[in-house]
Write a protein that holds these residues in place. Structure first.
Motif, short mmCIF file in Angstrom:
data_model
loop_
_atom_site.label_atom_id
_atom_site.label_comp_id
_atom_site.label_asym_id
_atom_site.label_seq_id
_atom_site.Cartn_x
_atom_site.Cartn_y
_atom_site.Cartn_z
N GLU A 1 0.85 -1.19 0.00
CA GLU A 1 0.00 0.00 0.00
C GLU A 1 0.89 1.24 0.00
N ILE A 2 0.54 2.21 -0.83
CA ILE A 2 1.37 3.38 -1.03
C ILE A 2 0.74 4.59 -0.33
N SER A 3 1.53 5.32 0.42
CA SER A 3 1.02 6.53 1.04
C SER A 3 1.00 7.64 0.01
N GLY A 4 0.20 8.65 0.24
CA GLY A 4 0.10 9.76 -0.68
C GLY A 4 -1.04 10.66 -0.29
N PRO A 5 -1.34 11.64 -1.10
CA PRO A 5 -2.36 12.63 -0.73
C PRO A 5 -3.79 12.11 -0.79
N PHE A 6 -4.02 11.00 -1.49
CA PHE A 6 -5.40 10.53 -1.67
C PHE A 6 -5.75 9.47 -0.64
N LYS A 7 -6.92 9.63 -0.04
CA LYS A 7 -7.47 8.69 0.91
C LYS A 7 -8.72 8.05 0.29
N PRO A 8 -9.15 6.89 0.80
CA PRO A 8 -10.29 6.20 0.20
C PRO A 8 -11.64 6.78 0.62
N THR A 9 -11.82 8.07 0.32
CA THR A 9 -13.10 8.75 0.54
C THR A 9 -13.42 9.59 -0.68
N GLU B 1 -12.88 -8.63 -1.55
CA GLU B 1 -11.45 -8.45 -1.31
C GLU B 1 -10.62 -9.15 -2.39
N LYS B 2 -11.11 -10.28 -2.85
CA LYS B 2 -10.42 -10.96 -3.94
C LYS B 2 -10.42 -10.07 -5.19
N PHE B 3 -11.54 -9.43 -5.47
CA PHE B 3 -11.61 -8.52 -6.61
C PHE B 3 -10.60 -7.38 -6.45
N TYR B 4 -10.52 -6.84 -5.24
CA TYR B 4 -9.56 -5.76 -4.99
C TYR B 4 -8.13 -6.23 -5.27
N ASN B 5 -7.79 -7.38 -4.77
CA ASN B 5 -6.44 -7.89 -4.96
C ASN B 5 -6.14 -8.20 -6.42
N ARG B 6 -7.12 -8.76 -7.12
CA ARG B 6 -6.94 -9.03 -8.55
C ARG B 6 -6.66 -7.73 -9.31
N THR B 7 -7.42 -6.70 -9.00
CA THR B 7 -7.31 -5.44 -9.74
C THR B 7 -6.04 -4.69 -9.35
N PHE C 1 -18.53 -2.13 -6.41
CA PHE C 1 -19.17 -2.45 -5.13
C PHE C 1 -19.64 -1.22 -4.35
N TRP C 2 -19.56 -0.05 -4.93
CA TRP C 2 -20.14 1.11 -4.27
C TRP C 2 -21.66 1.05 -4.42
N PRO C 3 -22.43 1.28 -3.34
CA PRO C 3 -22.05 1.81 -2.04
C PRO C 3 -21.96 0.77 -0.92
N VAL C 4 -21.94 -0.53 -1.25
CA VAL C 4 -21.95 -1.54 -0.17
C VAL C 4 -20.56 -1.83 0.37
N SER C 5 -19.52 -1.29 -0.26
CA SER C 5 -18.15 -1.55 0.17
C SER C 5 -17.26 -0.38 -0.23
N ASP C 6 -16.13 -0.23 0.46
CA ASP C 6 -15.16 0.80 0.11
C ASP C 6 -14.06 0.26 -0.80
N VAL C 7 -14.24 -0.95 -1.34
CA VAL C 7 -13.22 -1.57 -2.20
C VAL C 7 -12.83 -0.65 -3.35
N GLY C 8 -13.81 -0.08 -4.04
CA GLY C 8 -13.52 0.80 -5.16
C GLY C 8 -12.81 2.07 -4.74
N LEU C 9 -13.23 2.66 -3.62
CA LEU C 9 -12.58 3.86 -3.10
C LEU C 9 -11.12 3.57 -2.76
N ARG C 10 -10.88 2.43 -2.12
CA ARG C 10 -9.51 2.06 -1.77
C ARG C 10 -8.65 1.89 -3.01
N PHE C 11 -9.22 1.27 -4.03
CA PHE C 11 -8.46 1.08 -5.26
C PHE C 11 -8.12 2.41 -5.91
N ALA C 12 -9.11 3.32 -5.99
CA ALA C 12 -8.88 4.61 -6.63
C ALA C 12 -7.77 5.37 -5.91
#
Length: 550
Positions: free
Chosen positions: A36-44, A271-277, A298-309
Motif C-alpha cells: 500500500e502506497i502513502s500519498g495525498p489521496f485517501k479512500p473517501t 477483497e479478492k476482486f480488490y487484490n486481482r485489480t 461495489f459502491w455503495p456496499v463496500s469501500d473496495v472501489g474507493l480504496r483502489f482509486a
C-alpha cells in the motif's frame, strides 16, 4: 530453492508466516507487487475530489478498445455467458446447437475451446495507431470472471492457464508501448456475482426440465472431466442464494448498483476482486482503468472501489512524480465526477461538460457477433467521425471498440471502417487533438432532435443524422475550428453563430482555411451568418469539413 517449491515443504502455519513476510516485502512468487502506497489521496469521495484529469487524456481525444475475451469465441453477441443460460433466448438455442445443453456443456467449456490462434496484437494496435488513436484499451476481464492475464488471485481461471494459454493483457500492453500509446484496461468482473445467476437455473420444459445448469458445480464433480481438479465456483461465483426476482432477466440492470434485493456479495469475494485489480496495475502498469460499474466497484456496499482509486492515484504520483492516472466510472453524481472521469456508454452529453468525460461505443456489438457482419450492419466511418467531432466539441473523448473475433482477428468490413477513419484523421486531426471546447459547442438542427441520456447513456442514434447545416466548434490557442458536418449545398457554408456583430467571436476574422487541404477560402460576414465559399471539388472524406478560423 524457488518459493513455490519452498511452500510445498512447509507446514500450513509456517507457509502462512512465510507468505505474510513475502507480502510485507511487496513480493508474491516472483510477481512485483506494490505494498500500500502513502500519498495525498485517501479512500473517501471527499479526498478523491481533489483529482485533476491529466493533460495526456484531455489532449488525446480518441482511443480504441479491444473488448475481447472468451465470449467472442461463439461469435454470438453480447453477454453470451449469461444469455446461454436463459431458456428460449437466441443465445441459449445457439448454444444447444453448437455446444450442447448448459447442464452438460457450460461457459467453462466455451473457455476451454477458445484458442485465439490468429491474435496479432502488434498488427491491430499498429492499425489503430495509424487510424489516429492516441490511447489503446484492452479488456482485462468481463462479467464472465476470467482474468485475461497471469493472475495469481484468479489463479486457475485466467487466460494463461485456460483457453488460449496466453497472457492477453501483456500482449496488448507490449504492443501499445511499442507504438507509444498510453495503455488502458477495462475491468468488469465485480458483477459476476449476480450476472452469472442465470447459470443456477434449469430448463422448465423438455427432456431435461429440472436438471440444473452447471453454475453450481464444485470441484468434487469434476472427476474424469477435462476440468478435474478445478473448482468452477472460482469462475462462476454462484455458491450463494439467488437475488430477489433473479428469474426476471432484466433484474440485473436494476441491481447494478448493489441494491434492489441483490444477493449481498461476501467480503471474501470483494477483497479478492480488490487484490486481482491491484495486481493488474502493479504488474501491467496501465495508465487508465475503466470500470463497468455505477461509480466504483461495489459502491455503495463496500469501500473496495474507493480504496483502489486512492491506491492507483497515489501509485501514479509515486511512479511519475505527478498524477497521470485515469479512472472512469458510470452514472456519477456531480461530486463523483470530480473524483474520476465520467464515462457515458453509447451516448453523448447534450452540452459542454465542465469536466472532461468519455463516451464509449462500438461499431457493432461489444462482443463479436457474426450476424452483424453477415447483415453488414457496422457503423460507418462517417458515423464514427461525426460522433468524435460532436463529443470533442463538448469536452469529451471517444473510446471506440472494434469487435474482435474469437480467433483474435478482425474482419475485412471492420478493417475497412478503421482505415477510412484513418484517412479522415490524417487530413483533419489537428482540429481534434489538443483542442478545448469553445463558448458554445455548435449549432444546427441535429441537436434539437438529440435524445436525453438514459441510465449510463444509450442516447446515440436517437437524433436526426448530422448534415451540412450542423456545425461543431473547438479551440486550440488563438485558433477556432468550425467543422461543417457535410459538404454544403451550392458550395456555401453558413455559420450563424459567427454572424456579423455576434457576441461569441468579437475579433475580426482575417483568414479561413480548409483544414484537410490547407486551402484558403473566401468568406464574408453578414447579419445572417459567416458565409464560407467551399471549393468546387469535394475532397476525400467530405462528410466532415473542419475550417481553421483566425
Amino acid at each position: 530453492m524457488k518459493r513455490r517449491d519452498a511452500l510445498k515443504t512447509m507446514s500450513a502455519a509456517a507457509a502462512g508466516l512465510y507468505l505474510s513476510n513475502i507480502f510485507a516485502q511487496g513480493q508474491w512468487l516472483g510477481t512485483p507487487f506494490q505494498p500500500e502506497i502513502s500519498g495525498p489521496f485517501k479512500p473517501t469521495w471527499e479526498s478523491l475530489m481533489k483529482y485533476q484529469v491529466p493533460d495526456w487524456f484531455r489532449d488525446a481525444k480518441f482511443g480504441m478498445w479491444a473488448h475481447w475475451g472468451p465470449q467472442c469465441e461463439p461469435e454470438a453477441g453480447d453477454w453470451y455467458a449469461r444469455g446461454m443460460y436463459m431458456e428460449d433466448s437466441w443465445q441459449y438455442k445457439y448454444h444447444l446447437e453448437h455446444y450442447g445443453h448448459p447442464s452438460k456443456v457450460g461457459f467453462k467449456d466455451v473457455i476451454h475451446s477458445w484458442k485465439a490462434d490468429r491474435w496479432d496484437p502488434d498488427d491491430l494496435v499498429g492499425l489503430y495507431k495509424k487510424a489516429g488513436a492516441k490511447y489503446f484499451m484492452a479488456m482485462a476481464n468481463h462479467h464472465d470472471n476470467l482474468d485475461l492475464y497471469n493472475s495469481t488471485y484468479q489463479k486457475e481461471w485466467n487466460s494463461v492457464k485456460r483457453g488460449p494459454k496466453k497472457d492477453i493483457v501483456k500482449g496488448w500492453a507490449d504492443a501499445a508501448r511499442k507504438y507509444d500509446l498510453p495503455f488502458a484496461v477495462s475491468v468488469h468482473a465485480a458483477h459476476a456475482w449476480s450476472w452469472f445467476e442465470t447459470s443456477q437455473r434449469a430448463d422448465t420444459k423438455g427432456p431435461l426440465a429440472g436438471v440444473p445448469y452447471d453454475g453450481k458445480l464444485t470441484a468434487k464433480e469434476g472427476k474424469g472431466t477435462w476440468w478435474e481438479g478445478l473448482d468452477p465456483q472460482e469462475l462462476y461465483a454462484q455458491n450463494h442464494p439467488l437475488g430477489e426476482n433473479s428469474h426476471d432477466n432484466g433484474m440485473i440492470h436494476r441491481q447494478w448498483n448493489w441494491g434492489n434485493g441483490v444477493a449481498p456479495p461476501t467480503e471474501a469475494y470483494m477483497e479478492k476482486f480488490y487484490n486481482r485489480t491491484k495486481e493488474l496495475i502493479d504488474v501491467y502498469k496501465p495508465d487508465m482503468v475503466y470500470f463497468d460499474d455505477t461509480a466504483l466497484p461495489f459502491w455503495p456496499v463496500s469501500d473496495v472501489g474507493l480504496r483502489f482509486a486512492a491506491y492507483m492515484y497515489n501509485k501514479s504520483i509515486a511512479d511519475h512524480g505527478e498524477l497521470k492516472a485515469v479512472i472512469t466510472g458510470k452514472i456519477l453524481n456531480e461530486d463523483q465526477r470530480q473524483a474520476m472521469v465520467w464515462d457515458i456508454e453509447r451516448g453523448q452529453s447534450n452540452t459542454i461538460e465542465p469536466l472532461p468525460w468519455q463516451t464509449d461505443t462500438c461499431i457493432g456489438g461489444w462482443h463479436y457477433d457474426r450476424g452483424i457482419y453477415d447483415r453488414k450492419e457496422y457503423k460507418t466511418a462517417k458515423t464514427v467521425i461525426h460522433t468524435l467531432i460532436d463529443v470533442v466539441s463538448k469536452n469529451g473523448n471517444l473510446m471506440l471498440n472494434i469487435p474482435v473475433r474469437g480467433n483474435g482477428s478482425i474482419d475485412e468490413q471492420e478493417r475497412a471502417v478503421v482505415e477510412e477513419i484513418g484517412e479522415w484523421m490524417a487530413l483533419n486531426s489537428k482540429s481534434i487533438y489538443g483542442t478545448r471546447p469553445w463558448k458554445i459547442f455548435g449549432e444546427g438542427p441535429q441537436q434539437e432532435s438529440a435524445g436525453e441520456l438514459q441510465a449510463q447513456g444509450f442516447n446515440e442514434g436517437k437524433g436526426e443524422p448530422f448534415s451540412y447545416k450542423d456545425i461543431r466548434f473547438a479551440t486550440k490557442g488563438e485558433t477556432l475550428y468550425a467543422t461543417v458536418m457535410g459538404w454544403p449545398e451550392q458550395g456555401k457554408a453558413v455559420i450563424k453563430s459567427l454572424a456579423e456583430g455576434n457576441a461569441h467571436y468579437p475579433k475580426k476574422i482575417r483568414r479561413i482555411r480548409l483544414v484537410s487541404t490547407g486551402q484558403r477560402l473566401s468568406f464574408r460576414q453578414t447579419p445572417e451568418g459567416l458565409i464560407v465559399d467551399f471549393p468546387e471539388a469535394k475532397g476525400k472524406c467530405f462528410y466532415a469539413n473542419p475550417l481553421e478560423i483566425s
